[in-house]
Motif scaffolding. Structure first.
Motif, PDB file in Angstrom:
ATOM      1  N   CYS A 192       0.623  -1.733   0.292  1.00 18.57           N
ATOM      2  CA  CYS A 192      -0.288   0.106   0.035  1.00 18.57           C
ATOM      3  C   CYS A 192       0.930   1.420   0.072  1.00 18.57           C
ATOM      4  O   CYS A 192       0.303   2.481  -0.903  1.00 18.57           O
ATOM      5  N   GLU A 193       1.959   1.208   0.950  1.00 18.36           N
ATOM      6  CA  GLU A 193       3.577   2.091   0.881  1.00 18.36           C
ATOM      7  C   GLU A 193       3.700   3.035  -0.022  1.00 18.36           C
ATOM      8  O   GLU A 193       4.262   3.932  -1.016  1.00 18.36           O
ATOM      9  N   ASN A 245       5.426   4.096  -3.694  1.00 20.22           N
ATOM     10  CA  ASN A 245       4.728   5.039  -4.414  1.00 20.22           C
ATOM     11  C   ASN A 245       4.471   4.173  -5.890  1.00 20.22           C
ATOM     12  O   ASN A 245       3.930   4.865  -6.498  1.00 20.22           O
ATOM     13  N   ARG A 269      -2.085  -2.037  -6.000  1.00 18.70           N
ATOM     14  CA  ARG A 269      -2.825  -1.406  -4.413  1.00 18.70           C
ATOM     15  C   ARG A 269      -4.132  -1.570  -4.160  1.00 18.70           C
ATOM     16  O   ARG A 269      -4.126  -1.872  -3.074  1.00 18.70           O
ATOM     17  N   ARG A 327       2.906   6.710   9.201  1.00 18.22           N
ATOM     18  CA  ARG A 327       3.042   6.948   7.477  1.00 18.22           C
ATOM     19  C   ARG A 327       1.318   5.208   7.214  1.00 18.22           C
ATOM     20  O   ARG A 327       1.126   6.195   5.996  1.00 18.22           O
ATOM     21  N   CYS A 328       1.440   4.061   7.051  1.00 20.07           N
ATOM     22  CA  CYS A 328       0.275   3.573   6.700  1.00 20.07           C
ATOM     23  C   CYS A 328      -1.154   4.189   6.503  1.00 20.07           C
ATOM     24  O   CYS A 328      -1.684   4.228   6.376  1.00 20.07           O
ATOM     25  N   GLN A 361      -1.534   7.083   6.667  1.00 23.19           N
ATOM     26  CA  GLN A 361      -1.287   8.973   6.052  1.00 23.19           C
ATOM     27  C   GLN A 361      -1.401   8.231   4.858  1.00 23.19           C
ATOM     28  O   GLN A 361      -2.400   8.318   3.532  1.00 23.19           O
ATOM     29  N   THR A 362      -1.096   6.723   4.943  1.00 24.87           N
ATOM     30  CA  THR A 362      -1.155   6.724   2.896  1.00 24.87           C
ATOM     31  C   THR A 362      -2.542   6.000   3.068  1.00 24.87           C
ATOM     32  O   THR A 362      -3.479   6.209   1.727  1.00 24.87           O
ATOM     33  N   LYS A 409      -4.635   9.151   2.138  1.00 26.79           N
ATOM     34  CA  LYS A 409      -4.403   9.635   0.711  1.00 26.79           C
ATOM     35  C   LYS A 409      -5.231   8.539  -0.051  1.00 26.79           C
ATOM     36  O   LYS A 409      -5.443   9.020  -1.415  1.00 26.79           O
TER      37      LYS A 409
END
Length: 1010
Positions: A688-689, A691, A698, A724-725, A727-728, A731
């Motif tokens: 998932c993270e 980019n 994904r 971070r996860c 935030q992903t 997003k």
């Protein structure tokens, strides 16, 4: 005067500028004329004239023509007229299509007038001053063409206009006449001839006419109103349900016996009932054809009175004609009703006679066929297809053909009857007369695209239709070919194979032929787009699976490849996927997938697709009965999942999709538990993270991640889900265009462990803004969106806990309380459940957050009105400061939700409402509940199937009935449900019920009855 205005306006500009202005106006007019959607050929002809004029203008501007008043006037008139035509063309592009059709003669007359005016404008050009003879000839020839130009409607338009004039002139009230007119109009203007499309077009026509009234004469306005009245006589303004209701009302108003004809209905000459009655000068009425013959024979006297006639003029007797039509109308309806009881298979002759009479009525008029449909004949006729008498079956098919030809709705009515299609297909194999009608009926049904799959899937249908291709009857053969062509879901190759009965030899060669032939046969199976019916037949009855599985172990890589592609083609049908699992397809497929040396990357990608298909088949209903699972051991799960980290995106995506499908199957809980024991969550978080990961991979990773969070424990995720996860995931929700991915990401957020740290991470990462935007985005209205809103409402609960008022304040300030109230009104039952929980948690804090009223000194009170506080909390409440559900207008929606069908939503709403009567707020809260009529729904909850809900409602009423006014008002309503609990409830509830009955003075306080 007009000439003076033109002269004045043109004298102000130079001749080159005037040429430029005129040329621009002509080009603008050409562009508009080419863009029209009505009278395109006529406007195209006009455009051709205008293009010639542009060339002439160009040559004149280069020829240094003498600047004269005559030339300027000609250019000015040309300028004006082309602008008139441009305006006309623009109107033709914006006005209602039916309006343009009805007024096409008027439009073309305007176009013709402008064309002739343009011709006159060209005559102002002083040709004598020109040196170029070619230009003079062009202008002269064009002037002549413009003068002679005539524009006329096409044949189809003329037919429609004549039919409209006939309807207006004759006052024809026959609905069939208007319905036929509508069909012609729909074909002409290019819209579907169905109820909704035509109704919309007619409504737009009425609006267009209303808007035109200020600009047209009273005579034209009245004519348009008459046309609207004529068109509204048709069935287009009524849906099938409305027409059926209207028929039922008419039918119920009639008796069971036909009405006798009046003496005045009979022609004195022929003694037959008249069709076209006309009156002569003696005042007597006769059938038109009869009296015309009488006069043609030289008679000048009245046939009835022998009085000498002073005139031979015939005057239509419209009143009598309409009366006769009404008499026929009523009697035909009575006749159709009376035939129905006679259609019993036990009396062949009477049934045949009745069917013959019914067929004649259906052939006579479309309206009669409509009545036959509304009278419920279709199930009876389908039933007659199963009798032994072939003549009865044939006549039933003939009537069904007539009904099926009328409408898409009738075709669906026929097809949905039990064993209807099977019975029709059986008739294809019978005598030629019956077979022809059966083929014709199937052909009619196949014109509805929704029925084609059903027709093609009937056992033996394709074979029987194919055999009819060689019929000696040309009509039957032609209908059979058209039927096969209509079954467009069949690949043409399959049709040809079916025609040649090719499946059996194909499968035989696949099993026993030499390698090169087996390769060709497998390639055929891999490339043809089979129907589901054929796919099932090839695997279940044809035996295609065994030979294909043998080819998987073949040494030749090309043979493996075509076998895998064929399996991919066939495995898309879940029944076939289950059969492949049962016959051991997974072993050789996994060998190819795991052993790189035996395969190519493209082959392994194809294998991954097959495995994904097999995994999805484990979700089929049949898999639950047989308990079929794809992966049996922990090692199998580990090996397949480990490939995700070592393969390309196509294989990754298909393996992820396969695990998603397995997680949703009957063995899903075990699969999810085993995946959580692996580092699956860590891998999915990484996918998932990353980019540069492809979006499709994904999406599949997010969906599988969501599956693992459904019933997982907090420990499975805490080590791998960080800020971070989070935030992903946010997003993805904000930027993805895939509804499934967005819904899955929101589901993960709602399922994350309910820890202070994760909740704070969510807040710091802007989760509230994301959730707010997601819920309030009205552009998405799909099933995935609704699921996502359920998850979003569920996620909100973590931020609204009454133990953390700072979180609550942030949610309130973000505007969520009003959103929660709206979700109570329009959300799903589950959304209402979660919204009510959040509102309950907010309401729990309201008492402590409400601001006390300021004390006012006595002498000030004399001059100022005292400040009033919240009805429940007795202080100053607002939505954002004290989270008060009264201020948020949430009480009414909560009360309505008490009667929602979902028990969870009811219970959560009750919990929220009961916060209003906590502790010292009992009296004020009860007044509010009473005012919004909340107490009767609470009493109804005593009869709920949920013991928990019953118990909460009973506890609430025990508190409410402490107030004498509440007891007095609702005791009677509550008494019987509470008594019922004393009979059937649990021991604890019985005791509570007895206590409440004692409050209501039904039992004594010390009663030990219960």
């Amino acid at each position: 005067m007009e000439k003076d205005v033109i002269t004045t306006s043109t004298s102000m500009v130079s001749l080159p500028e005037l040429f430029s202005q005129t040329t621009f106006a002509v080009l603008d007019c050409i562009h508009a004329a080419k863009a029209v959607i009505a009278q395109t050929k006529n406007f195209e002809r006009f455009s051709n004239f205008m293009e010639k004029i542009t060339l002439i203008l160009k040559e004149l501007s280069k020829s240094n023509a003498n600047d004269s008043e005559s030339l300027r006037n000609g250019l000015a008139i040309l300028n004006v007229e082309v602008k008139v035509v441009k305006q006309l063309a623009d109107e033709c592009g914006t006005r209602n299509k039916v309006y343009l059709l009805i007024n096409c003669r008027k439009i073309l007359k305007q176009l013709e007038n402008s064309t002739k005016e343009i011709s006159q404008a060209l005559k102002f050009i002083p040709l004598a001053s020109l040196d170029d003879l070619r230009t003079i000839n062009k202008v002269t020839r064009l002037c002549k063409d413009l003068v002679e130009a005539e524009y006329s409607p096409c044949t189809g338009e003329t037919t429609i206009l004549e039919k409209i004039e006939s309807g207006l002139r004759e006052r024809n009230v026959d609905r069939c006449f208007v319905n036929d007119l509508f069909v012609l109009i729909a074909e002409r203007i290019g819209i579907p001839s169905e109820h909704l499309a035509m109704k919309k077009e007619l409504e737009e026509l009425k609006a267009d006419i209303r808007g035109s009234k200020p600009r047209i004469s009273m005579t034209e306005a009245r004519r348009m109103e008459q046309i609207i009245e004529l068109l509204e006589m048709g069935d287009v303004m009524a849906s099938s349900e409305e027409k059926a209701k209207r028929y039922q009302l008419e039918r119920d108003s009639l008796g069971t016996q036909p009405f006798l004809a009046l003496q005045s209905f009979y022609c004195p000459i022929t003694m037959d009932i008249m069709v076209d009655p006309v009156e002569i000068s003696s005042g007597r009425t006769f059938e038109r054809s009869a009296i015309e013959r009488w006069f043609a024979d030289g008679n000048k006297v009245c046939p009835s009175t022998s009085i000498q006639l002073d005139s031979l003029v015939l005057q239509p007797n419209k009143t009598l004609r309409q009366t006769i039509e009404e008499w026929k109308y009523r009697n035909k309806m009575i006749t159709i009703v009376s035939i129905k009881p006679k259609l019993k298979p036990n009396d062949g002759q009477e049934v045949l006679q009745s069917l013959s009479e019914l067929q004649d009525l259906c052939t006579e008029r479309e309206l009669h066929r409509e009545w036959v449909t509304f009278e419920g004949y279709i199930p009876i006729l389908i039933g007659l297809l199963r009798v032994k008498n072939g003549e009865i079956r044939t006549q039933a098919l003939a009537i069904l053909c007539l009904l099926a030809g009328d409408s898409h709705e009738n075709r669906e009515r026929i097809a949905k009857e039990d064993y209807a299609l099977e019975s029709i297909v059986k008739s294809v194999a019978r005598q030629i007369k019956e077979s022809k009608l059966a083929i014709e009926l199937l052909l009619q049904l196949s014109r509805s695209s929704a029925l084609r799959d059903a027709i093609g899937s009937i056992q033996g249908c394709i074979f029987l239709v194919v055999t009819m291709l060689s019929s000696d009857d040309a009509q039957a053969s032609r209908a059979s070919r058209e039927l096969l062509d209509n079954l467009s879901f069949l690949d043409q190759t399959v049709i040809e194979m079916a025609k040649a009965n090719f499946f059996k030899p194909l499968l035989h060669l696949l099993s026993w032929g030499p390698d090169n032939v087996r390769l060709l046969m497998a390639k055929t199976l891999s490339e043809i787009e089979f129907t589901d019916h054929h796919k099932l037949s090839l695997v279940k009855d044809g035996g295609a699976l065994g030979p294909l599985l043998q080819l998987l172990s073949h040494d030749n890589l090309g043979m493996k490849t075509v076998a895998v592609k064929a399996l991919k083609n066939l495995s898309s049908l879940p029944q076939n996927g289950l059969q492949m699992i049962k016959e051991g397809a997974l072993g050789p497929l996994f060998d190819i997938l795991y052993r790189h040396s035996l395969s190519s990357p493209s082959l392994r990608e194809q294998v991954a697709v097959v495995i994904m298909h097999l995994a999805k088949s484990t979700n089929a209903p049949a898999s639950d009965d047989e308990q079929i699972s794809l992966l049996e051991s922990d090692e199998d799960i580990f090996k397949l999942f480990s490939l995700i980290s070592f393969t390309g995106p196509d294989i990754q995506r298909n393996i992820l999709e396969a695990f998603c499908a397995m997680c949703q199957s009957s063995s899903g809980p075990d699969i999810r538990a085993k995946l959580r024991q692996l580092p699956a969550v860590q891998v999915l978080v990484q996918l998932c993270e990353i980019n540069n990961q492809t979006v499709r991979v994904r999406t599949s990773a997010v969906k599988l991640f969501y599956c693992l969070t459904v019933d997982g424990d907090d420990i499975s995720f805490q080590d791998h889900v960080g800020q971070r996860c989070i935030q992903t995931l946010l997003k993805i929700i904000n930027s993805s265009t895939d509804e499934e991915e967005i819904s899955a990401a929101m589901g993960i957020i709602s399922n994350l462990p309910n820890t202070i740290q994760i909740t704070q991470w969510l807040l710091d990462s802007g989760a509230l803004d994301t959730i707010f935007s997601f819920i309030t985005d009205g552009n998405r209205n799909t099933s995935n969106k609704k699921l996502g809103i359920e998850d979003a409402a569920r996620a909100l609960r973590r931020f609204t806990v009454s133990t953390n008022k700072e979180w609550q304040r942030k949610v309130a300030e973000a505007g969520f309380i009003q959103v929660l109230v709206q979700l109570l009104v329009s959300g799903t039952s589950l959304t209402k459940h979660y919204a009510a929980i959040s509102l309950k948690q907010f309401s729990e804090s309201s008492a402590s957050m409400s601001q006390p009223l300021k004390k006012t000194r006595a002498f000030i009170c004399c001059f100022a009105a005292s400040e009033t506080g919240c009805q429940v909390h007795q202080g100053i409440c607002t939505v954002e400061s004290s989270f008060c559900i009264l201020e948020a207008n949430a009480v009414d929606p909560l009360v309505r939700t008490l009667e929602d069908g979902d028990l969870g939503a009811r219970e959560a709403s009750l919990d929220a409402l009961l916060t209003l009567i906590d502790n010292e707020r009992l009296q004020s809260g009860c007044k509010v509940l009473d005012k919004v009529n909340a107490i009767p729904p609470i009493i109804k909850l005593l009869s709920s199937t949920s013991n928990n809900l019953q118990e909460k409602a009973l506890g609430a009423l025990e508190r409410i009935f402490r107030l004498p006014e509440m007891k007095q008002r609702y005791a009677t309503l509550a008494q019987m449900p509470i008594v019922d609990i004393t009979q059937r409830g649990s021991s604890g509830m019985k005791s509570m019920a007895a206590k409440v009955l004692a409050q209501l003075n039904v039992l004594g306080e010390q009663s030990s009855y219960f």
